[in-house]
Every structure is written in C-alpha cells, then in structure tokens.
Design a protein around this motif. Sequence first.
Motif, PDB file in Angstrom:
ATOM      1  N   TYR A  19       2.728 -11.198 -11.055  1.00 31.53           N
ATOM      2  CA  TYR A  19       2.476 -10.956 -11.876  1.00 31.53           C
ATOM      3  C   TYR A  19       3.367  -9.667 -11.750  1.00 31.53           C
ATOM      4  O   TYR A  19       3.600  -8.568 -11.114  1.00 31.53           O
ATOM      5  N   GLU A  20       4.382  -9.532 -12.813  1.00 27.94           N
ATOM      6  CA  GLU A  20       5.176  -8.857 -13.295  1.00 27.94           C
ATOM      7  C   GLU A  20       4.310  -7.169 -14.182  1.00 27.94           C
ATOM      8  O   GLU A  20       4.962  -6.178 -13.973  1.00 27.94           O
ATOM      9  N   ARG A  21       3.316  -7.615 -14.608  1.00 28.33           N
ATOM     10  CA  ARG A  21       2.842  -7.098 -15.640  1.00 28.33           C
ATOM     11  C   ARG A  21       1.279  -6.846 -14.903  1.00 28.33           C
ATOM     12  O   ARG A  21       0.305  -7.904 -15.542  1.00 28.33           O
ATOM     13  N   ILE A  22       0.887  -5.817 -14.371  1.00 26.59           N
ATOM     14  CA  ILE A  22      -0.649  -5.650 -14.085  1.00 26.59           C
ATOM     15  C   ILE A  22      -1.292  -4.118 -14.043  1.00 26.59           C
ATOM     16  O   ILE A  22      -1.463  -3.712 -14.659  1.00 26.59           O
ATOM     17  N   LEU A  23      -3.127  -4.684 -14.566  1.00 25.07           N
ATOM     18  CA  LEU A  23      -3.851  -4.151 -15.164  1.00 25.07           C
ATOM     19  C   LEU A  23      -5.090  -3.243 -14.009  1.00 25.07           C
ATOM     20  O   LEU A  23      -5.434  -4.865 -14.225  1.00 25.07           O
ATOM     21  N   VAL A  24      -5.060  -2.735 -13.696  1.00 23.23           N
ATOM     22  CA  VAL A  24      -6.367  -2.473 -12.691  1.00 23.23           C
ATOM     23  C   VAL A  24      -7.028  -1.290 -13.084  1.00 23.23           C
ATOM     24  O   VAL A  24      -7.135  -0.721 -14.304  1.00 23.23           O
ATOM     25  N   ARG A  50       2.930   0.854  -6.879  1.00 26.13           N
ATOM     26  CA  ARG A  50       3.768   1.477  -7.415  1.00 26.13           C
ATOM     27  C   ARG A  50       5.019   0.960  -6.817  1.00 26.13           C
ATOM     28  O   ARG A  50       5.900   0.948  -6.357  1.00 26.13           O
ATOM     29  N   MET A  51       4.240   2.270  -4.795  1.00 26.97           N
ATOM     30  CA  MET A  51       5.031   2.757  -4.154  1.00 26.97           C
ATOM     31  C   MET A  51       5.277   1.035  -3.818  1.00 26.97           C
ATOM     32  O   MET A  51       7.028   1.120  -3.270  1.00 26.97           O
ATOM     33  N   HIS A  52       4.629   0.674  -3.507  1.00 26.77           N
ATOM     34  CA  HIS A  52       4.858  -0.995  -2.360  1.00 26.77           C
ATOM     35  C   HIS A  52       6.378  -1.394  -3.070  1.00 26.77           C
ATOM     36  O   HIS A  52       7.330  -1.443  -2.736  1.00 26.77           O
ATOM     37  N   PHE A  53       6.136  -1.519  -5.056  1.00 28.27           N
ATOM     38  CA  PHE A  53       7.309  -2.535  -5.229  1.00 28.27           C
ATOM     39  C   PHE A  53       8.629  -1.525  -5.815  1.00 28.27           C
ATOM     40  O   PHE A  53       9.311  -2.311  -5.601  1.00 28.27           O
ATOM     41  N   LEU A  54       8.113  -0.319  -5.586  1.00 31.34           N
ATOM     42  CA  LEU A  54       9.842   0.669  -6.084  1.00 31.34           C
ATOM     43  C   LEU A  54      10.250   0.401  -4.186  1.00 31.34           C
ATOM     44  O   LEU A  54      11.810   0.643  -4.526  1.00 31.34           O
ATOM     45  N   LYS A  55       9.745  -0.218  -3.246  1.00 29.64           N
ATOM     46  CA  LYS A  55      10.242   0.133  -1.714  1.00 29.64           C
ATOM     47  C   LYS A  55      10.956  -1.099  -2.390  1.00 29.64           C
ATOM     48  O   LYS A  55      11.551  -1.103  -1.035  1.00 29.64           O
ATOM     49  N   GLU A  56      10.360  -1.825  -2.318  1.00 35.38           N
ATOM     50  CA  GLU A  56      11.539  -3.770  -2.307  1.00 35.38           C
ATOM     51  C   GLU A  56      12.248  -3.771  -3.480  1.00 35.38           C
ATOM     52  O   GLU A  56      12.451  -4.693  -3.654  1.00 35.38           O
ATOM     53  N   ARG A  60       7.607  -3.087 -11.262  1.00 39.13           N
ATOM     54  CA  ARG A  60       6.738  -3.547 -12.273  1.00 39.13           C
ATOM     55  C   ARG A  60       5.752  -2.517 -13.450  1.00 39.13           C
ATOM     56  O   ARG A  60       5.727  -1.251 -12.635  1.00 39.13           O
ATOM     57  N   LYS A  61       4.989  -3.227 -14.163  1.00 30.53           N
ATOM     58  CA  LYS A  61       4.471  -2.370 -15.314  1.00 30.53           C
ATOM     59  C   LYS A  61       2.829  -2.443 -14.516  1.00 30.53           C
ATOM     60  O   LYS A  61       2.394  -3.378 -14.322  1.00 30.53           O
TER      61      LYS A  61
END
Lengths: 222, 309
Positions: A19-24, A50-56, A60-61
Amino acid sequence: MIIADKKPIQEIIDQVSNYERILVLGCNECVTVCEAGGKKEVEILASVLRMHFLKEGQERKIDERTLERQCDHEYLEEIRDVIDQYDAVLSLACGVGVQFTAEKYLTTPVLPGVNTCFLGANEQRGMWTERCQACGECVLGKTAGICPISRCAKRVMNGPCGGSTNGKCEINSEVDCAWQLIIDRLKALGRMEDYEIVAPIKDWSTERAGGPRKVVREDVQV
Amino acid sequence: MSLNTPSRLEKVLKQGNLAVTSECGPPRGSDPEAVTSKGALIKDHVDAVNITDNQTSMTRMSSLAACIHLKQMGIEPVLQMVTRDRNRIALQSDILGAASFDIHNMLCLSGDHQSFGDCAQGQNVHDLDSMQLIQTVRLMRDEGKFLGGDDIKRPPKMFVGAAANPFADPFEIRVPRLAKKVACGVEFIQTQCIYNLDKFELWMEGVRERGLEDKVFIMAGMTPMKSAGMAKFMKNRVPGMDVPDEIIDRLSGVPKDKQAQEGIDICVEAIERLRECKGVAGFHIMAIEWEEKVPEIVERSGLYPRPQV
C-alpha cells in the motif's frame, strides 16, 4: 480493560508493503492505557515505517490519527471525509476496533497493528495480567473474588488440581495457582467452609461456546 | 455386601481384601501387542489394570481401545478419562462405548496440562472438571440419565474412581478435597505415588477424623524407583510429587547396577508399612515401563495370590 501487545515490526511491514498511502489509526482507550496502540505508539510506529520505506528508497504517505474510540460509530465517523485518501488503514486498536473500522469502511483494507491478548489489569508498569475471560455468567461471588476460569490453566471449577506446588501452577512456576489464591482469600474472609461447596457443571453457552454474543438493553435504547 | 456394579475391583474391595491394581500406558502407535504383552506380565498378580489416558499429554493409543484389548484377554480394565481432551458429549459417549464392552471401572481425572506433551499448541477442553465427571458418571449409572436429562437405554455400570494427591499444595485442603470428591460420588481413590510415608499417614489421619475411609476405598499409589536419577527427576521436575531426600540418599548409596533392586525393596517396605495404616484399602502399583517387576512386588508384599471373586 482489553490488553493488547505490539506485533513484530516485520509482520506489520509485510502487511502494509503493498500500500502506498497508509493511515496509522490509534485508539484512545484500552490500548492507550496498555501502551500498545495510543497516540504515542501511533507516532512511533508511523516513524518506524517511514524510515523503513525511505531506507528502501520508497516514499510512502504515512499519516497518523488517533480516535477517542474505534468501537463506537460516533468516533469512527470522524475519518469518513479522509478515508478515501488512503489505500489501507493500520489500526492499533484491539480486535474490536479493527473490525468495527472495517465494517464501516467496506472498500478500505483495515489491518491489525497489535495482537489483542486478554481482559486484564495493570499489574505494574509494563506488566499486564489476565483476570477475565468474559464467560457471561460471573462466578466470582462463589470463588472469593478470584476467577478460576481465567486464572487456572485448566479452568477447574473445583480445584486445585494435583499440579499445584508451592502456590504455583504446574505449567509454570511463575504462574500463581488460582485455587491457592482462592483458598488464601477464603481463609482471609473466614469462609473456608465454602471450599467444600461443589461447583455445579457450568453452562458454557454464555461463553464463546454459544456462538457470537449480544447484549440488548431495551432500558437504555433510544 | 451390596454391589453397585459387576466390577471385580468393587467386589474385591467390598469383601474386605486389600485390592491390587496396576497400570499400563498405551503405546505411541497402533500395535495392540504393546498393550497385551504388558497385560500378560501382570495378569495374575492384580485385580484390575488402569489404562492411562494420554498421560503427560503425549499423544498415544486411546485409553478405551487399549482397555478393550485387555478386556478381551480376560483382564479387568480401569478406564482412565481426563477432562482435558473431550467435552461432555464425547465423555458421555465414551462412557457408553466402554460400557458396551462391559468395562466396569473408571477413573475420573483432569489430566496434565497439554503444555507438557507433544501438542503444546493445542486447545484444552475442560468442559467438566474431574469432580463433575464423577457426578456425570454416577448420574448416568444410578439415574440412567444423560446430563441433558434423557434416559439412557442400558445405563453404564461403572465403579467410579478418582485420584487424590496427598502431597500437592495446599496440604490443609487435601482432606476437604477428598471429602468433596466423596460428596460427588467417588467410590475408590488411587493416590499419587507415595514416597513420603509420614506425610501420607498424616493425611490418612485427617481422612479418618472425618470418617472418609468408610465412604471411599483408598488405594495407596506406589511407583518403584529405577535409579537415583529417576528419584531426583521425580523430586525436582514432576509437579505435586514429594520425594524425601532419604529415598534419594538410599538409592545413591548403592552401586548403579543395584539401584533398581533397591528401588523395589523401598517399594515393598512401603507397602508393608502402609498395609497397616487404617483406611488403606489396597495398592495401586504404577511401575512405569517396568511392568515385569509388578509380580515380584506383589509377591514380596504378601499380596499374592489374588482373591478369586
């Protein structure tokens, strides 16, 4: 209250990875008190994702929101105007909140961000223990205020079993024997003679065994 | 003497004999020979043989099937039933199944927790507890009724037993707990393995103070130690077991190859002492995977030959 515990972060990442846009989505009730799914945990988890996906190398929103309750129509309505901005909701509420959110927003995937564990109490900071299994027919008045259903590993109604050793349960020497606690309290209450009252065979139909349960209170309905 | 069932064990006890039972654990496989060969070893030295029900929660051949194998070779079985694995439908159903093979003894237990066994991730049931199972089988036998209230055609004729552990905690409720089982309708008791004879005799004193020995037959549980290592394991690792240091010291005091014989001697001496204890109605000799030693223990304890009833 309902006690929940964090899910392993890898499991959460695997759940949301498509998923690209996620609401926690946090909940301000039980999961806040047991520090598993309140505003603070929403912030931390959102940051970790956020950090995980940035590292990858992926952007993502990932937004944050915490509702007063996720087990109540009124509060869940608060996200109706924004729900379409997301591909998925990662709910940090208990299983009730996750389901209620999913029921309300039929076309949005709602994923569980915590494991819902039990009905329990805050024993000390960072430690919660089980006290109730919601059997639907409370026997505490007959068991000196200690529940053999939730606190005995065999839910023995006429205990203790032969495995009680030094006040501890046979499954683990760190688990109190519920029946030792019951006997200690009967003694403290001066009611030891009650020990010999045989508990009758229990009607489990008010428990999980009877199927999904419902409480209807006409006196408070509008 | 009024008999409630055709059980031979009941008859032996009610005639005033010291009864002797032993126990066979079913195999972890389907070979009937594993049951019948054990049965053959002890056949003539006991009045009845218990078949354990997935003891220590390790999955095994069913107790009922193993009981049928024994019954067919002329041995009187005691069907052990734990409340861990079956709900009230399955328990009542198996009681009828056993009764259809004229199995006339049953032992009502809660069972070890499943975390000890090979299916630690499985559910447990505990729809009834051991006391409620006693009540259930008495209802089925005496009233000819199912728990649901319907009549049973050809009700089961079970002589109803249960376990008692004089050594589990808290000690002060150990006699009241027996009284509760008696109130539920238990007719015979097989105790946990006894090593601490003083504590057992103290428990029996409490039993006699309440006159419970007149209401239930109490069979003292005996398990011979094979080695000092086994004694230490039982002391430290088996819940609810009371093994005094003097037993371990005595076994450790003889060479390894003599420890098994020493264990048998300790067992025989214990039986000789406890048969004098008022209220002890017999002995339940659980020689775990050591059934071939039962005849020696029975003979040396003066409990052989068994009465013909």
